[in-house]
Design a protein around this motif. Structure first.
Motif, PDB file in Angstrom:
ATOM      1  N   PRO A   1      -3.213   8.411 -12.892  1.00 32.20           N
ATOM      2  CA  PRO A   1      -2.597   9.333 -13.861  1.00 32.20           C
ATOM      3  C   PRO A   1      -1.105   9.068 -14.027  1.00 32.20           C
ATOM      4  CG  PRO A   1      -2.874  10.448 -11.756  1.00 32.20           C
ATOM      5  CD  PRO A   1      -3.489   9.076 -11.593  1.00 32.20           C
ATOM      6  N   LEU A   2      -0.753   7.850 -14.408  1.00 34.40           N
ATOM      7  CA  LEU A   2       0.635   7.467 -14.608  1.00 34.40           C
ATOM      8  C   LEU A   2       0.686   6.258 -15.534  1.00 34.40           C
ATOM      9  CD1 LEU A   2       1.180   4.661 -12.736  1.00 34.40           C
ATOM     10  CD2 LEU A   2       0.987   6.355 -10.904  1.00 34.40           C
ATOM     11  N   ALA A   3       1.884   5.984 -16.060  1.00 30.72           N
ATOM     12  CA  ALA A   3       2.101   4.801 -16.894  1.00 30.72           C
ATOM     13  C   ALA A   3       3.082   3.895 -16.170  1.00 30.72           C
ATOM     14  CB  ALA A   3       2.650   5.212 -18.253  1.00 30.72           C
ATOM     15  N   PHE A   4       2.586   2.792 -15.629  1.00 30.34           N
ATOM     16  CA  PHE A   4       3.451   1.884 -14.889  1.00 30.34           C
ATOM     17  C   PHE A   4       4.259   1.046 -15.884  1.00 30.34           C
ATOM     18  CE2 PHE A   4       4.125  -2.246 -12.634  1.00 30.34           C
ATOM     19  CZ  PHE A   4       5.078  -1.757 -11.740  1.00 30.34           C
ATOM     20  N   THR A   5       5.586   1.069 -15.744  1.00 28.05           N
ATOM     21  CA  THR A   5       6.469   0.410 -16.707  1.00 28.05           C
ATOM     22  C   THR A   5       7.123  -0.846 -16.145  1.00 28.05           C
ATOM     23  OG1 THR A   5       8.289   1.883 -16.049  1.00 28.05           O
ATOM     24  CG2 THR A   5       6.947   2.549 -17.943  1.00 28.05           C
ATOM     25  N   GLY A   6       6.779  -1.244 -14.920  1.00 26.23           N
ATOM     26  CA  GLY A   6       7.313  -2.472 -14.351  1.00 26.23           C
ATOM     27  C   GLY A   6       8.494  -2.231 -13.428  1.00 26.23           C
TER      28      GLY A   6
ATOM     29  N   VAL B   1       6.357   5.344 -14.507  1.00 26.36           N
ATOM     30  CA  VAL B   1       6.699   4.965 -13.135  1.00 26.36           C
ATOM     31  C   VAL B   1       7.187   3.524 -13.098  1.00 26.36           C
ATOM     32  CG1 VAL B   1       5.821   4.678 -10.787  1.00 26.36           C
ATOM     33  CG2 VAL B   1       4.997   6.576 -12.212  1.00 26.36           C
ATOM     34  N   ALA B   2       8.308   3.295 -12.395  1.00 23.18           N
ATOM     35  CA  ALA B   2       8.851   1.952 -12.239  1.00 23.18           C
ATOM     36  C   ALA B   2       9.166   1.689 -10.777  1.00 23.18           C
ATOM     37  CB  ALA B   2      10.121   1.783 -13.084  1.00 23.18           C
ATOM     38  N   LEU B   3       9.183   0.420 -10.398  1.00 23.35           N
ATOM     39  CA  LEU B   3       9.564  -0.005  -9.052  1.00 23.35           C
ATOM     40  C   LEU B   3      11.001  -0.520  -9.084  1.00 23.35           C
ATOM     41  CD1 LEU B   3       6.366  -1.978  -7.999  1.00 23.35           C
ATOM     42  CD2 LEU B   3       7.154   0.153  -6.977  1.00 23.35           C
ATOM     43  N   LEU B   4      11.840  -0.017  -8.178  1.00 17.92           N
ATOM     44  CA  LEU B   4      13.215  -0.494  -8.077  1.00 17.92           C
ATOM     45  C   LEU B   4      13.214  -1.929  -7.554  1.00 17.92           C
ATOM     46  CD1 LEU B   4      16.255   0.178  -8.245  1.00 17.92           C
ATOM     47  CD2 LEU B   4      16.106   0.964  -5.869  1.00 17.92           C
ATOM     48  N   ASN B   5      13.940  -2.816  -8.255  1.00 17.44           N
ATOM     49  CA  ASN B   5      13.923  -4.225  -7.895  1.00 17.44           C
ATOM     50  C   ASN B   5      15.266  -4.863  -8.252  1.00 17.44           C
ATOM     51  OD1 ASN B   5      12.989  -6.694  -7.001  1.00 17.44           O
ATOM     52  ND2 ASN B   5      11.231  -6.796  -8.379  1.00 17.44           N
ATOM     53  N   ILE B   6      15.457  -6.103  -7.844  1.00 11.22           N
ATOM     54  CA  ILE B   6      16.701  -6.809  -8.107  1.00 11.22           C
ATOM     55  C   ILE B   6      16.695  -7.491  -9.467  1.00 11.22           C
ATOM     56  CG2 ILE B   6      17.220  -7.174  -5.678  1.00 11.22           C
ATOM     57  CD1 ILE B   6      16.129 -10.023  -5.963  1.00 11.22           C
TER      58      ILE B   6
ATOM     59  N   ARG C   1       0.836  -1.208   0.000  1.00 16.45           N
ATOM     60  CA  ARG C   1       0.000   0.000   0.000  1.00 16.45           C
ATOM     61  C   ARG C   1       0.869   1.256   0.000  1.00 16.45           C
ATOM     62  NH1 ARG C   1      -5.114   1.877   1.678  1.00 16.45           N
ATOM     63  NH2 ARG C   1      -5.056   3.907   2.684  1.00 16.45           N
ATOM     64  N   ASN C   2       1.919   1.264   0.827  1.00 13.74           N
ATOM     65  CA  ASN C   2       2.818   2.411   0.874  1.00 13.74           C
ATOM     66  C   ASN C   2       3.464   2.658  -0.486  1.00 13.74           C
ATOM     67  OD1 ASN C   2       3.907   1.195   4.081  1.00 13.74           O
ATOM     68  ND2 ASN C   2       2.370   2.785   3.698  1.00 13.74           N
ATOM     69  N   LEU C   3       3.928   1.587  -1.133  1.00 16.35           N
ATOM     70  CA  LEU C   3       4.600   1.727  -2.417  1.00 16.35           C
ATOM     71  C   LEU C   3       3.658   2.258  -3.492  1.00 16.35           C
ATOM     72  CD1 LEU C   3       6.733  -1.552  -2.391  1.00 16.35           C
ATOM     73  CD2 LEU C   3       7.552   0.788  -2.020  1.00 16.35           C
ATOM     74  N   VAL C   4       2.402   1.825  -3.460  1.00 19.09           N
ATOM     75  CA  VAL C   4       1.419   2.339  -4.412  1.00 19.09           C
ATOM     76  C   VAL C   4       1.181   3.825  -4.165  1.00 19.09           C
ATOM     77  CG1 VAL C   4      -0.986   2.222  -5.151  1.00 19.09           C
ATOM     78  CG2 VAL C   4       0.305   0.123  -4.797  1.00 19.09           C
TER      79      VAL C   4
ATOM     80  N   GLU D   1      -0.874  -4.305  -8.203  1.00 21.62           N
ATOM     81  CA  GLU D   1      -1.890  -3.258  -8.000  1.00 21.62           C
ATOM     82  C   GLU D   1      -1.731  -2.142  -9.024  1.00 21.62           C
ATOM     83  OE1 GLU D   1      -4.304  -3.596  -6.129  1.00 21.62           O
ATOM     84  OE2 GLU D   1      -3.745  -5.107  -4.651  1.00 21.62           O
ATOM     85  N   LEU D   2      -0.498  -1.743  -9.307  1.00 20.91           N
ATOM     86  CA  LEU D   2      -0.269  -0.639 -10.240  1.00 20.91           C
ATOM     87  C   LEU D   2      -0.629  -1.045 -11.668  1.00 20.91           C
ATOM     88  CD1 LEU D   2       3.061   0.762  -8.764  1.00 20.91           C
ATOM     89  CD2 LEU D   2       0.860   1.947  -8.848  1.00 20.91           C
ATOM     90  N   ARG D   3      -0.386  -2.294 -12.031  1.00 19.67           N
ATOM     91  CA  ARG D   3      -0.781  -2.762 -13.367  1.00 19.67           C
ATOM     92  C   ARG D   3      -2.301  -2.750 -13.523  1.00 19.67           C
ATOM     93  NH1 ARG D   3       3.155  -6.870 -12.276  1.00 19.67           N
ATOM     94  NH2 ARG D   3       5.109  -6.478 -13.389  1.00 19.67           N
TER      95      ARG D   3
END
Length: 352
Positions: free
Chosen positions: A213-218, A183-188, A159-162, A205-207
């Protein structure tokens, strides 16, 4: 839009002391005077500030002194600092925003204390659990990349990350003038199965939240942060702070390595003179002082954290960023992007 942003300055916070803070304020006034005028509330030891203003005679007409008898120490625990909020330069600067005397506060002091005081005094926007520390970082692209969280929250759930993703996108829309930030999430790793359960859940959730109002890119890995392929990069504060400090250290390493290489021989010195315009451009692009000023997103007010070791240029950059956020009415625009005037909120929909 506010024609004359009023900025409360914690004049006593930071590693470099009052002299650098006042020099930074004076530089900010000169640097942005063609774009907009600013007024400053200089918070700290009145006698010391008045003496320091003697070195900046043109600043007096644009500032007021607000006396604060105490200073938050760099290693002071947030709980201890909060108990002295009414008497410290940091606490009083934030209180000036709460009371409406200032539009924003800027401090180079203790990050943990600043977040704790700001959260207690200004409160969170409805529907937001935690503030996130966000800042622009240089890239190879046309725009900087907004990264958050950079140290305010060491542990975060999905929830916080979203929420961070939506707030970061709103910040990018406001400061970078982007219609639909990537928008992307930092990951390994970039694969869907990589990362912690919280990161994978946030990505899911973001997908699914196509109304945001954003484009989630993974996912994005750490070696691609500066490629310019994303506008906002989201992570928890633990990973974000490490990534930020690593990037800053790498920038200094490259600059020092170039300096050593160009002074190693007479031929190298001649090469440096020929390539000086390019190396200066590189140095300016990598200098953290040109990208200084992180903001706590999610608060009912603007509080900007300047790097503790920022020089005069860095302080001026942080102040300029704060003034731009005020002029763009950042808090209101974030609330609008989050849909906080509707029930349920966009963030609540995204995590149901």
């Amino acid at each position: 839009m506010t024609d004359q942003p009023c900025i409360a300055i914690d004049a006593m916070g930071g590693d470099e002391g009052l002299a650098v803070m006042l020099a930074g304020v004076a530089r900010a006034r000169r640097r942005y005077e063609d774009q907009f005028s600013m007024h400053f509330l200089l918070v700290g030891d009145e006698q010391a500030i008045r003496a320091g203003l003697a070195n900046h005679p043109n600043l007096s007409a644009h500032s007021e002194i607000v006396h604060a008898p105490e200073v938050v120490g760099s290693s002071e625990k947030p709980g201890q600092a909060m108990r002295r909020a009414k008497t410290t330069s940091m606490g009083i600067a934030i209180d000036l925003v709460k009371k409406g005397r200032a539009h924003a506060a800027v401090s180079s002091g203790n990050t943990g204390a600043l977040m704790a005081m700001a959260k207690l005094s200004l409160r969170m926007l409805p529907g937001i659990d935690r503030p996130a520390l966000a800042a622009p970082l240089p890239t190879l692209g046309d725009n900087d990349v907004v990264m958050l969280d950079l140290g305010a929250n060491t542990e975060c759930d999905a929830r916080n990350l979203v929420q961070f993703a939506v707030m970061g996108a709103a910040y990018a829309r406001t400061t970078l003038d982007l219609e639909r930030p990537r928008v992307a999430l930092l990951n390994i790793g970039s694969e869907d199965q990589k990362g912690t359960e919280e990161i994978r859940a946030a990505a899911s959730e973001l997908r699914a939240a196509t109304h945001l109002p954003l484009a989630f890119t993974g996912f994005v890995e750490g070696d691609k942060l500066a490629r310019g392929n994303h506008d906002v990069i989201v992570c928890d504060g633990f990973a974000g702070n490490i990534a930020l400090k690593t990037a800053e250290g790498t920038a200094r390493f490259v600059a020092d390595l170039l300096k050593r290489a160009f002074t190693s021989s007479t031929r190298s010195k001649i090469g440096f003179l020929i390539s000086r315009p390019a190396t200066q451009l590189l140095r300016d692009h990598l200098d953290p002082n040109n990208h200084n000023g992180a903001v706590f997103l999610g608060l009912k007010g603007i509080v900007v954290k300047s790097h503790g070791s920022a020089n005069e240029l860095g302080v001026a950059t942080a102040i300029g960023n704060a003034a731009k956020m005020v002029r763009n009415d950042l808090t209101r625009r974030i609330a609008e992007d989050l849909g906080l005037d509707h029930q349920p909120t966009i963030v609540e929909k995204a995590v149901l």
